[in-house]
Design a protein around this motif. Structure first.
Motif, short mmCIF file in Angstrom:
data_model
loop_
_atom_site.label_atom_id
_atom_site.label_comp_id
_atom_site.label_asym_id
_atom_site.label_seq_id
_atom_site.Cartn_x
_atom_site.Cartn_y
_atom_site.Cartn_z
N THR A 236 6.20 6.05 -14.09
CA THR A 236 6.53 4.64 -13.88
C THR A 236 5.79 4.15 -12.64
OG1 THR A 236 8.73 5.17 -14.71
CG2 THR A 236 8.47 3.01 -13.69
N ASN A 237 4.92 3.18 -12.81
CA ASN A 237 4.15 2.66 -11.68
C ASN A 237 4.57 1.23 -11.38
OD1 ASN A 237 2.66 5.03 -11.61
ND2 ASN A 237 1.08 4.24 -12.99
N MET A 238 4.90 0.97 -10.12
CA MET A 238 5.29 -0.38 -9.71
C MET A 238 4.32 -0.88 -8.65
SD MET A 238 8.01 -0.82 -11.55
CE MET A 238 8.75 -2.33 -10.92
N ARG A 239 3.96 -2.17 -8.75
CA ARG A 239 3.07 -2.76 -7.74
C ARG A 239 3.83 -3.03 -6.46
NH1 ARG A 239 -1.13 -6.20 -10.69
NH2 ARG A 239 -1.46 -4.81 -12.43
N LEU A 240 3.25 -2.66 -5.35
CA LEU A 240 3.89 -2.93 -4.06
C LEU A 240 3.35 -4.26 -3.51
CD1 LEU A 240 3.95 0.63 -2.42
CD2 LEU A 240 5.74 -0.59 -3.69
N PRO A 241 4.14 -4.93 -2.67
CA PRO A 241 3.70 -6.24 -2.14
C PRO A 241 2.40 -6.11 -1.35
CG PRO A 241 5.99 -5.75 -1.55
CD PRO A 241 5.46 -4.52 -2.20
N ALA A 242 1.64 -7.21 -1.30
CA ALA A 242 0.38 -7.23 -0.56
C ALA A 242 0.63 -6.74 0.87
CB ALA A 242 -0.17 -8.65 -0.53
N GLY A 243 -0.29 -5.97 1.41
CA GLY A 243 -0.16 -5.48 2.78
C GLY A 243 0.51 -4.12 2.87
N SER A 244 1.05 -3.62 1.73
CA SER A 244 1.70 -2.29 1.76
C SER A 244 0.64 -1.22 2.00
CB SER A 244 2.39 -1.99 0.44
OG SER A 244 3.32 -2.98 0.14
N ALA A 245 0.98 -0.26 2.85
CA ALA A 245 0.02 0.82 3.12
C ALA A 245 0.28 1.96 2.13
CB ALA A 245 0.20 1.33 4.54
N PRO A 246 -0.76 2.54 1.55
CA PRO A 246 -0.55 3.65 0.60
C PRO A 246 -0.06 4.91 1.28
CG PRO A 246 -2.90 3.19 0.88
CD PRO A 246 -2.17 2.17 1.69
N GLU A 247 0.78 5.68 0.58
CA GLU A 247 1.21 7.00 1.06
C GLU A 247 0.81 8.00 -0.01
OE1 GLU A 247 5.35 6.98 2.15
OE2 GLU A 247 5.09 5.12 3.28
N PRO A 248 -0.49 8.36 -0.02
CA PRO A 248 -1.00 9.18 -1.13
C PRO A 248 -0.51 10.61 -1.08
CG PRO A 248 -2.74 8.72 0.47
CD PRO A 248 -1.52 8.01 0.96
N LEU A 249 -0.73 11.31 -2.19
CA LEU A 249 -0.41 12.73 -2.25
C LEU A 249 -1.30 13.48 -1.27
CD1 LEU A 249 -0.35 13.33 -6.10
CD2 LEU A 249 1.62 13.47 -4.54
N HIS A 250 -0.79 14.58 -0.77
CA HIS A 250 -1.63 15.45 0.05
C HIS A 250 -2.79 15.93 -0.84
CE1 HIS A 250 -2.99 18.93 2.32
NE2 HIS A 250 -2.39 18.39 3.36
N PRO A 251 -4.02 15.97 -0.32
CA PRO A 251 -5.16 16.37 -1.17
C PRO A 251 -4.97 17.71 -1.86
CG PRO A 251 -5.94 15.61 0.98
CD PRO A 251 -4.44 15.60 1.03
N VAL A 252 -4.27 18.64 -1.21
CA VAL A 252 -4.07 19.96 -1.84
C VAL A 252 -3.14 19.81 -3.05
CG1 VAL A 252 -3.17 22.30 -1.53
CG2 VAL A 252 -4.50 21.19 0.30
N ARG A 253 -2.06 19.03 -2.87
CA ARG A 253 -1.12 18.81 -3.98
C ARG A 253 -1.84 18.10 -5.14
NH1 ARG A 253 4.54 17.16 -5.16
NH2 ARG A 253 4.52 17.53 -7.39
N ARG A 254 -2.65 17.12 -4.76
CA ARG A 254 -3.39 16.38 -5.79
C ARG A 254 -4.32 17.32 -6.55
NH1 ARG A 254 -4.64 10.55 -6.46
NH2 ARG A 254 -6.43 10.47 -7.85
N PHE A 255 -5.01 18.19 -5.83
CA PHE A 255 -5.93 19.12 -6.48
C PHE A 255 -5.16 20.08 -7.41
CE2 PHE A 255 -7.88 23.32 -6.63
CZ PHE A 255 -9.08 23.01 -7.24
N VAL A 256 -4.05 20.61 -6.89
CA VAL A 256 -3.28 21.60 -7.69
C VAL A 256 -2.74 20.94 -8.96
CG1 VAL A 256 -1.20 23.03 -7.73
CG2 VAL A 256 -2.70 23.05 -5.72
N ASP A 257 -2.13 19.75 -8.82
CA ASP A 257 -1.51 19.10 -9.99
C ASP A 257 -2.55 18.55 -10.96
OD1 ASP A 257 0.84 19.55 -8.74
OD2 ASP A 257 1.36 17.44 -8.40
N ASP A 258 -3.54 17.79 -10.41
CA ASP A 258 -4.39 16.98 -11.27
C ASP A 258 -5.66 17.70 -11.69
OD1 ASP A 258 -2.45 15.17 -10.84
OD2 ASP A 258 -3.59 13.87 -9.51
N GLU A 259 -6.08 18.70 -10.94
CA GLU A 259 -7.30 19.40 -11.32
C GLU A 259 -6.97 20.80 -11.85
OE1 GLU A 259 -10.23 18.29 -11.91
OE2 GLU A 259 -10.81 20.33 -12.50
#
Ligand code: FAD
Length: 444
Positions: A236-259
């Protein structure tokens, strides 16, 4: 421009699509680097009775991009040609890839309002087949088209926009590659935005009971059911209001899950399922158990898009949104009845109704059901069964994904089918842009 006439027996010039289920050796491959060159190629081909077909990234599973005559590769017509920050309209060469568009728009604080699962496609290929993401309040990518320039059958240029030849926009924005060569596309973009992503497991029965409400509440809802299990992964993806700062996944977590998990481990799992199909239900249960809940936020295109390196073939049908739960229940029963072993999840998405003549969401809020098979597995029995189930509720096939429908059956699904054929007759009376797929789905 480079233009090469080919030895048709040569395998080295054989073109193959991403799914490795379509291939052709074109008579000629041309790589024009200007609009004038495209016009010249079309004029020359029309004079000699050859057909011309542009190919994008070759990510369609149907033979829609197969070019037996002249194959046009438009990478020389790529990039940003104009941008208006005030209106959010940005124009791109017809060969521009979606990932290039996201990067180019970024520099102007703009983004595409919605994207599909990947961004390797060309903009022209994506809109021409009705490529879509998910969102009950958002249309597919072709609904973002504000204007377009095409080279039509006689080699002349046709400009279509809300001001010029506007009556043609509902045809050319999603034209199956049948109406001409797209040399420029103008998209309606939005200010860059951050998406809050929530990914968690749910019971399939509970999901099917509530999926309509969930889709209405979410900006983007994407769900995956693992056959042979009673569970689904819901994104479920929701748009955040303009000016919201992203809190991305840690690159290691992203690599493990998505790659690692989504590609490398999944590739091994598919290969194992191919040689030992009896293990598939057990593997799916393990895969589902390995799905971890995660929440993060990131710039929209980084949330929408994944990397897909495990090859598969796919069929996807749009059905009236309210029919989606019943369709999935029928697919579940069909898999059990036929004792099929299906390693890929079934994907469920939504799109708002639109007015494009050949859009799979034409005139109705649509639910999408996509089924996949590892490219080495036999897809025929599974896809045929799912196609029958979808057709029983007025399902419309994705133009770039496998299906068996013809002009006779499709005409009844699209109220403006004959209007589209009329536009085709006007823009390409000699059928310079046809191929066997278009003859099948539109008539010769
Ligand atoms: C891994 C993967 C993930 C995918 N995910 C999604 C998804 O999330 N959502 C979805 O809806 N679909 C999805 N698809 C399907 C894909 O988006 C479509 O098949 C799309 O058409 C592919 O774009 P392409 O650039 O590869 O076009 P191609 O397949 O190369 O061509 C498609 C059509 O566009 C025409 N065309 C290309 N360029 C031009 C031009 N300049 N002028 C005129 N006609 C042109 C071709 O002639 C052909 O008719 C996916 C496919 C793959 C392989």
């Amino acid at each position: 421009m480079t233009s090469v006439a080919l030895d048709r027996s040569s395998n080295s010039t054989r073109w193959r699509n991403w799914g490795r289920n379509q291939s052709v050796v074109p008579q000629t491959i041309a790589r024009p680097s200007s609009v004038a060159e495209v016009q010249e190629i079309v004029r020359r081909a029309a004079r000699s009775g050859q057909t011309v077909k542009a190919v994008g990234a070759g990510h369609s599973f149907t033979d829609i991009a197969v070019a037996p005559g002249v194959q046009l590769q438009l990478d020389g017509l790529a990039g940003l040609t104009a941008v208006d920050r005030a209106t959010g309209e940005a124009s791109f060469g017809g060969g521009t890839r979606l990932y290039e568009i996201s990067a180019l728009l970024d520099g102007y604080g703009l983004a595409m309002p919605n994207l599909g699962d990947i961004d390797r496609q060309s903009i022209s290929g994506a809109i021409s087949t009705g490529t879509h993401g998910s969102g009950a309040r958002l249309g597919g990518i072709a609904t973002q088209v504000a204007a377009m320039t095409l080279v039509i059958g006689d080699g002349s240029l046709l400009r279509v926009s809300e001001r010029e030849n506007s009556e043609l926009l509902p045809a050319v924005a999603l034209g199956l590659g049948a109406l001409g060569i797209i040399v420029e596309v103008t998209l309606r973009c939005v200010p860059s935005f951050v998406l809050q992503a929530d990914e968690r497991s749910a019971s399939l029965d509970e999901l099917l009971e509530t999926i309509g409400e969930r889709a209405a509440l979410a900006d983007h809802l994407d769900a995956y059911w693992f056959p042979h299990t009673s569970a689904a992964l819901v994104k479920t993806n929701m748009r955040l209001p303009a000016g919201s700062a992203p809190e991305p996944l840690h690159p290691v977590r992203r690599f493990v899950d998505d790659e690692l998990m989504s590609n490398q481990v999944f590739r091994a799992v598919c290969a194992l399922g191919h040689v030992a199909p009896g293990l598939v239900p057990q593997i799916n249960r393990l895969s589902n158990a390995a799905v971890a809940k995660r929440t993060y936020s990131d710039w929209s295109h980084r949330v929408f898009v994944a990397s897909r390196t495990v090859r598969f073939v796919e069929q996807e049908y749009s059905v009236p949104a309210e029919a989606l739960p019943e369709v999935v229940r029928h697919i579940r029963a069909f898999i059990v009845r036929r004792d099929l072993q299906i390693s890929f999840p079934v994907e469920l998405r939504f799109a708002a109704a639109d007015d494009l003549m050949l859009s799979t969401a034409h005139g109705r809020l649509s639910g999408y059901v996509a089924v996949h098979r590892y490219f080495r597995d036999d897809h025929r029995e599974y896809f045929a069964g799912v196609e029958d189930i979808c057709r029983a509720v007025g399902g419309r096939p994705h133009w770039g994904k496998l299906h068996t429908q013809t002009a006779e059956s499709l005409r009844w699904l699209y109220p403006r089918f004959d209007d589209f054929v009329g536009v085709r007759n006007a823009l390409d009376p000699e059928r310079t842009f046809t191929n066997p797929y278009l003859d099948r789905v539109l008539g010769a």
